[in-house]
Design a protein around this motif. Structure first.
Motif, PDB file in Angstrom:
ATOM      1  N   TYR A  44      -5.291   9.567   0.261  1.00  0.00           N
ATOM      2  CA  TYR A  44      -6.046   8.220   0.348  1.00  0.00           C
ATOM      3  C   TYR A  44      -4.967   7.055   0.680  1.00  0.00           C
ATOM      4  O   TYR A  44      -3.794   7.315   0.203  1.00  0.00           O
ATOM      5  CB  TYR A  44      -6.976   7.780  -0.721  1.00  0.00           C
ATOM      6  N   GLU A  45      -5.350   5.715   1.022  1.00  0.00           N
ATOM      7  CA  GLU A  45      -4.451   4.644   1.110  1.00  0.00           C
ATOM      8  C   GLU A  45      -4.612   3.854   0.094  1.00  0.00           C
ATOM      9  O   GLU A  45      -5.860   3.442  -0.238  1.00  0.00           O
ATOM     10  CB  GLU A  45      -4.445   4.126   2.389  1.00  0.00           C
ATOM     11  N   TRP A  46      -3.977   3.454  -0.852  1.00  0.00           N
ATOM     12  CA  TRP A  46      -4.033   2.824  -2.094  1.00  0.00           C
ATOM     13  C   TRP A  46      -3.297   1.412  -1.840  1.00  0.00           C
ATOM     14  O   TRP A  46      -2.296   1.291  -1.928  1.00  0.00           O
ATOM     15  CB  TRP A  46      -3.627   3.561  -3.353  1.00  0.00           C
ATOM     16  N   TYR A  47      -3.908   0.272  -2.793  1.00  0.00           N
ATOM     17  CA  TYR A  47      -3.310  -0.853  -3.086  1.00  0.00           C
ATOM     18  C   TYR A  47      -2.338  -0.427  -4.263  1.00  0.00           C
ATOM     19  O   TYR A  47      -3.189   0.099  -5.148  1.00  0.00           O
ATOM     20  CB  TYR A  47      -3.911  -1.877  -3.151  1.00  0.00           C
ATOM     21  N   VAL A  48      -1.373  -1.216  -4.409  1.00  0.00           N
ATOM     22  CA  VAL A  48      -0.544  -0.870  -5.650  1.00  0.00           C
ATOM     23  C   VAL A  48      -0.786  -2.328  -6.241  1.00  0.00           C
ATOM     24  O   VAL A  48      -0.318  -3.166  -5.796  1.00  0.00           O
ATOM     25  CB  VAL A  48       1.094  -0.690  -5.310  1.00  0.00           C
ATOM     26  N   LEU A  49      -1.561  -2.431  -7.282  1.00  0.00           N
ATOM     27  CA  LEU A  49      -1.857  -3.606  -7.934  1.00  0.00           C
ATOM     28  C   LEU A  49      -0.880  -4.278  -8.998  1.00  0.00           C
ATOM     29  O   LEU A  49      -0.823  -5.148  -9.251  1.00  0.00           O
ATOM     30  CB  LEU A  49      -3.261  -3.509  -8.655  1.00  0.00           C
ATOM     31  N   THR A  91       0.841  -1.164   0.113  1.00  0.00           N
ATOM     32  CA  THR A  91       0.000  -0.007   0.046  1.00  0.00           C
ATOM     33  C   THR A  91       0.945   1.305   0.040  1.00  0.00           C
ATOM     34  O   THR A  91       2.109   1.191   0.497  1.00  0.00           O
ATOM     35  CB  THR A  91      -1.032  -0.047   1.263  1.00  0.00           C
ATOM     36  N   ILE A  92       0.341   2.262  -0.632  1.00  0.00           N
ATOM     37  CA  ILE A  92       0.918   3.709  -0.230  1.00  0.00           C
ATOM     38  C   ILE A  92      -0.038   4.565  -0.210  1.00  0.00           C
ATOM     39  O   ILE A  92      -1.209   4.689  -0.373  1.00  0.00           O
ATOM     40  CB  ILE A  92       1.796   4.038  -1.862  1.00  0.00           C
ATOM     41  N   ASN A  93       0.626   5.698   0.341  1.00  0.00           N
ATOM     42  CA  ASN A  93      -0.632   7.088   0.576  1.00  0.00           C
ATOM     43  C   ASN A  93      -0.287   7.749  -0.369  1.00  0.00           C
ATOM     44  O   ASN A  93       1.083   8.247  -1.041  1.00  0.00           O
ATOM     45  CB  ASN A  93      -0.057   7.868   1.881  1.00  0.00           C
ATOM     46  N   ASP A 116       1.854   8.062 -12.710  1.00  0.00           N
ATOM     47  CA  ASP A 116       3.348   8.156 -13.055  1.00  0.00           C
ATOM     48  C   ASP A 116       4.243   8.534 -11.850  1.00  0.00           C
ATOM     49  O   ASP A 116       3.695   9.373 -11.091  1.00  0.00           O
ATOM     50  CB  ASP A 116       3.419   9.458 -14.045  1.00  0.00           C
ATOM     51  N   THR A 117       5.134   7.679 -11.764  1.00  0.00           N
ATOM     52  CA  THR A 117       5.994   7.672 -10.412  1.00  0.00           C
ATOM     53  C   THR A 117       7.272   8.641 -10.640  1.00  0.00           C
ATOM     54  O   THR A 117       8.110   8.442  -9.628  1.00  0.00           O
ATOM     55  CB  THR A 117       6.133   6.278 -10.024  1.00  0.00           C
ATOM     56  N   LYS A 118       7.599   9.127 -11.709  1.00  0.00           N
ATOM     57  CA  LYS A 118       8.658   9.835 -12.147  1.00  0.00           C
ATOM     58  C   LYS A 118       8.670  11.303 -11.003  1.00  0.00           C
ATOM     59  O   LYS A 118       7.812  11.674 -10.902  1.00  0.00           O
ATOM     60  CB  LYS A 118       8.658  10.308 -13.489  1.00  0.00           C
ATOM     61  N   GLN A 124       4.822  -0.927 -13.547  1.00  0.00           N
ATOM     62  CA  GLN A 124       5.200  -1.348 -14.978  1.00  0.00           C
ATOM     63  C   GLN A 124       6.115  -0.156 -15.264  1.00  0.00           C
ATOM     64  O   GLN A 124       5.755   0.985 -15.536  1.00  0.00           O
ATOM     65  CB  GLN A 124       3.963  -1.116 -16.147  1.00  0.00           C
ATOM     66  N   GLY A 125       7.437  -0.172 -15.027  1.00  0.00           N
ATOM     67  CA  GLY A 125       8.780   0.930 -14.961  1.00  0.00           C
ATOM     68  C   GLY A 125       8.081   1.931 -14.323  1.00  0.00           C
ATOM     69  O   GLY A 125       8.135   2.004 -13.163  1.00  0.00           O
ATOM     70  N   ASN A 126       7.962   3.290 -14.971  1.00  0.00           N
ATOM     71  CA  ASN A 126       7.535   4.480 -14.023  1.00  0.00           C
ATOM     72  C   ASN A 126       6.082   4.646 -13.923  1.00  0.00           C
ATOM     73  O   ASN A 126       5.644   5.833 -13.471  1.00  0.00           O
ATOM     74  CB  ASN A 126       8.387   5.791 -14.784  1.00  0.00           C
ATOM     75  N   LYS A 127       5.384   3.531 -14.008  1.00  0.00           N
ATOM     76  CA  LYS A 127       3.809   3.804 -13.509  1.00  0.00           C
ATOM     77  C   LYS A 127       3.406   2.656 -12.900  1.00  0.00           C
ATOM     78  O   LYS A 127       3.857   1.723 -12.818  1.00  0.00           O
ATOM     79  CB  LYS A 127       3.046   3.942 -15.019  1.00  0.00           C
ATOM     80  N   MET A 128       2.402   2.927 -12.056  1.00  0.00           N
ATOM     81  CA  MET A 128       1.575   1.966 -10.996  1.00  0.00           C
ATOM     82  C   MET A 128       0.096   1.972 -11.046  1.00  0.00           C
ATOM     83  O   MET A 128      -0.498   3.032 -11.517  1.00  0.00           O
ATOM     84  CB  MET A 128       1.961   2.257  -9.547  1.00  0.00           C
ATOM     85  N   LEU A 129      -0.724   0.717 -11.280  1.00  0.00           N
ATOM     86  CA  LEU A 129      -1.990   0.732 -11.041  1.00  0.00           C
ATOM     87  C   LEU A 129      -2.238   0.778  -9.601  1.00  0.00           C
ATOM     88  O   LEU A 129      -1.997  -0.190  -8.862  1.00  0.00           O
ATOM     89  CB  LEU A 129      -2.520  -0.519 -11.838  1.00  0.00           C
ATOM     90  N   LEU A 130      -3.154   1.956  -9.425  1.00  0.00           N
ATOM     91  CA  LEU A 130      -3.542   1.893  -7.903  1.00  0.00           C
ATOM     92  C   LEU A 130      -4.915   1.776  -7.765  1.00  0.00           C
ATOM     93  O   LEU A 130      -5.899   1.971  -8.547  1.00  0.00           O
ATOM     94  CB  LEU A 130      -3.363   3.282  -7.322  1.00  0.00           C
ATOM     95  N   LEU A 131      -5.581   1.058  -6.669  1.00  0.00           N
ATOM     96  CA  LEU A 131      -7.033   0.746  -6.194  1.00  0.00           C
ATOM     97  C   LEU A 131      -6.967   1.474  -4.688  1.00  0.00           C
ATOM     98  O   LEU A 131      -6.232   0.664  -3.793  1.00  0.00           O
ATOM     99  CB  LEU A 131      -7.170  -0.599  -6.138  1.00  0.00           C
ATOM    100  N   VAL A 132      -8.052   2.203  -4.690  1.00  0.00           N
ATOM    101  CA  VAL A 132      -8.096   2.820  -3.017  1.00  0.00           C
ATOM    102  C   VAL A 132      -8.524   1.591  -2.327  1.00  0.00           C
ATOM    103  O   VAL A 132      -9.001   0.530  -2.679  1.00  0.00           O
ATOM    104  CB  VAL A 132      -9.361   3.980  -3.214  1.00  0.00           C
ATOM    105  N   LYS A 133      -7.969   1.614  -0.979  1.00  0.00           N
ATOM    106  CA  LYS A 133      -8.039   0.380  -0.153  1.00  0.00           C
ATOM    107  C   LYS A 133      -9.225   0.195   0.390  1.00  0.00           C
ATOM    108  O   LYS A 133      -9.611  -0.908   0.617  1.00  0.00           O
ATOM    109  CB  LYS A 133      -6.872   0.579   0.964  1.00  0.00           C
ATOM    110  N   ASP A 134      -9.965   1.408   0.882  1.00  0.00           N
ATOM    111  CA  ASP A 134     -11.336   1.299   1.371  1.00  0.00           C
ATOM    112  C   ASP A 134     -12.188   1.832   0.438  1.00  0.00           C
ATOM    113  O   ASP A 134     -12.069   2.881  -0.350  1.00  0.00           O
ATOM    114  CB  ASP A 134     -11.325   1.864   2.697  1.00  0.00           C
ATOM    115  N   ILE A 135     -13.592   1.193   0.434  1.00  0.00           N
ATOM    116  CA  ILE A 135     -14.983   1.920  -0.164  1.00  0.00           C
ATOM    117  C   ILE A 135     -15.003   3.423   0.335  1.00  0.00           C
ATOM    118  O   ILE A 135     -14.764   3.792   1.453  1.00  0.00           O
ATOM    119  CB  ILE A 135     -15.969   1.190   0.294  1.00  0.00           C
ATOM    120  N   ILE A 136     -14.898   4.653  -0.877  1.00  0.00           N
ATOM    121  CA  ILE A 136     -14.786   5.831  -0.253  1.00  0.00           C
ATOM    122  C   ILE A 136     -16.112   6.533  -0.016  1.00  0.00           C
ATOM    123  O   ILE A 136     -16.136   7.456   0.488  1.00  0.00           O
ATOM    124  CB  ILE A 136     -13.752   6.691  -1.225  1.00  0.00           C
ATOM    125  N   THR A 137     -17.103   5.779  -0.830  1.00  0.00           N
ATOM    126  CA  THR A 137     -18.784   6.322  -0.718  1.00  0.00           C
ATOM    127  C   THR A 137     -19.388   5.184  -1.036  1.00  0.00           C
ATOM    128  O   THR A 137     -19.008   4.206  -1.826  1.00  0.00           O
ATOM    129  CB  THR A 137     -18.660   7.759  -1.336  1.00  0.00           C
TER     130      THR A 137
END
Length: 144
Positions: free
Chosen positions: A9-14, A3-5, A142-144, A17-30
């Protein structure tokens, strides 16, 4: 699962790929309906997609430079999106507190698939108008 902040929000890193990440919010936000009208709809036309890419996106203003536009369906581009059935099957996502929407249509073509509170995919779906389902935004950054 890692997980990352990011943007308050706190996100799962799914995936990374290189300099990018697919994130999914950890908890239901609404909890929201998938569509505001009593009619069948698609991800492209649903009001939840519009809300994610306008009102919710604006809450992430300080992170806009890192959020990448992603093709979520053929010729449909989004900054913020819901996962598809295939994406949920691809990643080992911990269950949430309650059920949450996916962007994939259900087997009948009148509703939308979702993920139950135990983590199983329900392809018989839920009605898009009268059900208030959990919203777990996803995005590529983008994580750059």
């Amino acid at each position: 699962m890692k997980t990352i902040n990011f943007c308050d929000y706190e996100w799962y890193v799914l995936e990374e790929q290189g300099n990018k990440m697919l994130l999914l919010v950890k908890d239901i936000i609404t909890k929201k309906t998938y569509h505001e009208k009593y009619e069948g709809t698609s991800w492209e036309k649903c009001t939840l997609r519009k809300w994610l890419n306008s009102d919710f996106y604006q809450t992430l203003e300080k992170c806009h430079a890192n959020i990448l536009e992603t093709e979520t369906e053929l010729d449909v581009m989004d900054k913020i999106f819901l996962l598809s059935v295939e994406e949920v099957e691809q990643y080992d996502i911990p269950p949430a507190e309650g059920w949450w929407w996916l962007r994939s249509p259900d087997n009948f073509g009148t509703g939308v698939a979702d993920v139950g509170g135990e983590g199983g995919i329900l392809i018989y779906g839920s009605g898009v108008y009268n059900a208030f389902g959990g919203v777990r935004p996803a995005m590529w950054v983008d994580t750059k």
